[in-house]
Design a protein around this motif. Structure first.
Motif, PDB file in Angstrom:
ATOM      1  N   HIS A  77       0.807  -1.221   0.000  1.00  0.00           N
ATOM      2  CA  HIS A  77       0.000   0.000   0.000  1.00  0.00           C
ATOM      3  C   HIS A  77       0.844   1.277   0.000  1.00  0.00           C
ATOM      4  O   HIS A  77       0.482   2.241  -0.694  1.00  0.00           O
ATOM      5  N   ARG A  80       3.404   0.425  -2.965  1.00  0.00           N
ATOM      6  CA  ARG A  80       2.590  -0.048  -4.086  1.00  0.00           C
ATOM      7  C   ARG A  80       3.412  -0.943  -5.024  1.00  0.00           C
ATOM      8  O   ARG A  80       3.396  -0.799  -6.232  1.00  0.00           O
ATOM      9  N   GLN A 108      -2.183  -8.742  -0.606  1.00  0.00           N
ATOM     10  CA  GLN A 108      -3.453  -8.038  -0.807  1.00  0.00           C
ATOM     11  C   GLN A 108      -3.158  -6.625  -1.288  1.00  0.00           C
ATOM     12  O   GLN A 108      -2.430  -5.872  -0.642  1.00  0.00           O
ATOM     13  N   PRO A 110      -4.115  -2.677  -2.752  1.00  0.00           N
ATOM     14  CA  PRO A 110      -5.121  -1.625  -2.525  1.00  0.00           C
ATOM     15  C   PRO A 110      -6.093  -1.545  -3.695  1.00  0.00           C
ATOM     16  O   PRO A 110      -5.713  -1.806  -4.844  1.00  0.00           O
ATOM     17  N   PRO A 111      -7.348  -1.178  -3.425  1.00  0.00           N
ATOM     18  CA  PRO A 111      -8.341  -1.105  -4.509  1.00  0.00           C
ATOM     19  C   PRO A 111      -7.969  -0.142  -5.623  1.00  0.00           C
ATOM     20  O   PRO A 111      -8.436  -0.294  -6.752  1.00  0.00           O
ATOM     21  N   SER A 112      -7.113   0.837  -5.333  1.00  0.00           N
ATOM     22  CA  SER A 112      -6.746   1.832  -6.352  1.00  0.00           C
ATOM     23  C   SER A 112      -5.584   1.392  -7.231  1.00  0.00           C
ATOM     24  O   SER A 112      -5.247   2.099  -8.199  1.00  0.00           O
ATOM     25  N   ARG A 114      -4.027  -0.228 -10.103  1.00  0.00           N
ATOM     26  CA  ARG A 114      -4.363  -0.815 -11.391  1.00  0.00           C
ATOM     27  C   ARG A 114      -3.304  -1.843 -11.790  1.00  0.00           C
ATOM     28  O   ARG A 114      -2.154  -1.794 -11.341  1.00  0.00           O
ATOM     29  N   GLU A 138      -4.418 -10.992  -3.887  1.00  0.00           N
ATOM     30  CA  GLU A 138      -5.800 -10.504  -3.903  1.00  0.00           C
ATOM     31  C   GLU A 138      -5.832  -9.096  -4.490  1.00  0.00           C
ATOM     32  O   GLU A 138      -5.748  -8.102  -3.771  1.00  0.00           O
ATOM     33  N   ARG A 140      -7.691  -5.865  -6.169  1.00  0.00           N
ATOM     34  CA  ARG A 140      -9.042  -5.330  -5.934  1.00  0.00           C
ATOM     35  C   ARG A 140      -9.417  -4.214  -6.893  1.00  0.00           C
ATOM     36  O   ARG A 140     -10.401  -3.527  -6.671  1.00  0.00           O
ATOM     37  N   HIS A 141      -8.637  -4.063  -7.967  1.00  0.00           N
ATOM     38  CA  HIS A 141      -9.010  -3.128  -9.026  1.00  0.00           C
ATOM     39  C   HIS A 141      -9.483  -3.945 -10.225  1.00  0.00           C
ATOM     40  O   HIS A 141      -8.864  -4.957 -10.579  1.00  0.00           O
ATOM     41  N   TRP A 144      -7.354  -5.933 -13.085  1.00  0.00           N
ATOM     42  CA  TRP A 144      -6.582  -7.159 -12.889  1.00  0.00           C
ATOM     43  C   TRP A 144      -7.280  -8.403 -13.447  1.00  0.00           C
ATOM     44  O   TRP A 144      -6.641  -9.444 -13.602  1.00  0.00           O
ATOM     45  N   VAL A 167     -15.242  -7.873  -6.727  1.00  0.00           N
ATOM     46  CA  VAL A 167     -15.292  -6.561  -7.380  1.00  0.00           C
ATOM     47  C   VAL A 167     -15.831  -6.662  -8.800  1.00  0.00           C
ATOM     48  O   VAL A 167     -16.418  -5.711  -9.313  1.00  0.00           O
TER      49      VAL A 167
END
Length: 241
Positions: A77, A80, A108, A110-112, A114, A138, A140-141, A144, A167
């Motif tokens: 995170h 990144r 895992q 971050p959702p942001s 890409r 995992e 979350r964007h 992926w 997602v």
């Protein structure tokens, strides 16, 4: 139950409503490990642990028990995945003290974040140069969940996590490398809080039993109200039965 099927929760706390399912005596981890065959260490995401702590945890569980360990947020995170050599080396030096009790490392994202082919190639090359064990990612964007991203993960022997809530529809099923399946069920409809019903538990048991000889993990992360423990016990019972 087959030794390649692993069911557990994120962390090894024992909620009061499920305490009767675990034997008395010993630490929470010792009690937990007498009933459930696996656990996911989420605290490693937030803070480092001494190698002696990991070694103590490993000594507290049966030989067949396995820990999954989550990569630190400093890697996933904060940096990144870029320029992460130093925190990665530190984390691997700590977690190796789990010895043969170490299962997958969990990445895992971050959702942001890409999907970026060059970034993924660089980070996984770095990680694979230092670690040859099981890996689960995992993302979350939505970017992926393409054939190209799946192939890139598979080329580094990285399983893509099957997550709930998903997602995108493709995120609900395992992907990436087929030598490992790893499910993370976060609670639905309310993430981290809601329990799963018997229908989802039964369907998950069938899916895991049908996955052949590959190692199959299912971690319940709906821990806020203690529902993860009950769901894990139900799933374990269905698979064992």
């Amino acid at each position: 139950m087959a030794g390649n099927v692993r069911v557990g929760t994120a962390g090894w706390s024992i909620p009061g409503q499920h305490a009767a399912a675990f034997p008395a005596g010993g630490s929470h981890l010792e009690r937990y490990a007498r009933v459930l065959p696996a656990v996911e260490i989420n605290s490693s995401f937030y803070r480092p642990h001494r190698p002696s702590t990991y070694a103590r945890w490993a000594a507290s569980v049966p030989p067949s028990f396995r820990f999954a360990a989550k990569l630190p947020r400093a890697i996933t995170h904060d940096r990144r995945l870029d320029g992460a050599a130093e925190p990665l080396a530190r984390f691997l030096g700590e977690v190796e003290s789990l010895g043969d009790r170490l299962g997958p490392l969990l990445i895992q994202l971050p959702p942001s974040l890409r999907y970026d082919a060059a970034l993924v190639e660089g980070f996984l090359s770095l990680l694979r140069g230092r670690f040859d064990g099981l890996l689960a990612c995992e993302p979350r964007h939505p970017s992926w969940f393409t054939d190209a991203a799946e192939a890139r993960l598979a080329s580094f022997r990285v399983a893509r996590v099957a997550a709930d809530p998903a997602v995108v529809p493709r995120a609900a099923a395992p992907g990436g490398w087929t030598g490992l399946s790893y499910r993370r069920l976060h609670g639905s409809p309310e993430m981290y809080r809601s329990a799963y019903g018997p229908g989802l538990i039964a369907a998950t048991a069938r899916e895991m039993e049908e996955e052949g000889g590959r190692e199959a993990w299912c971690i319940f992360d709906n821990t806020a109200l203690g529902e993860a423990t009950g769901d894990a016990l139900q799933l374990l019972g269905r698979i064992a039965g």
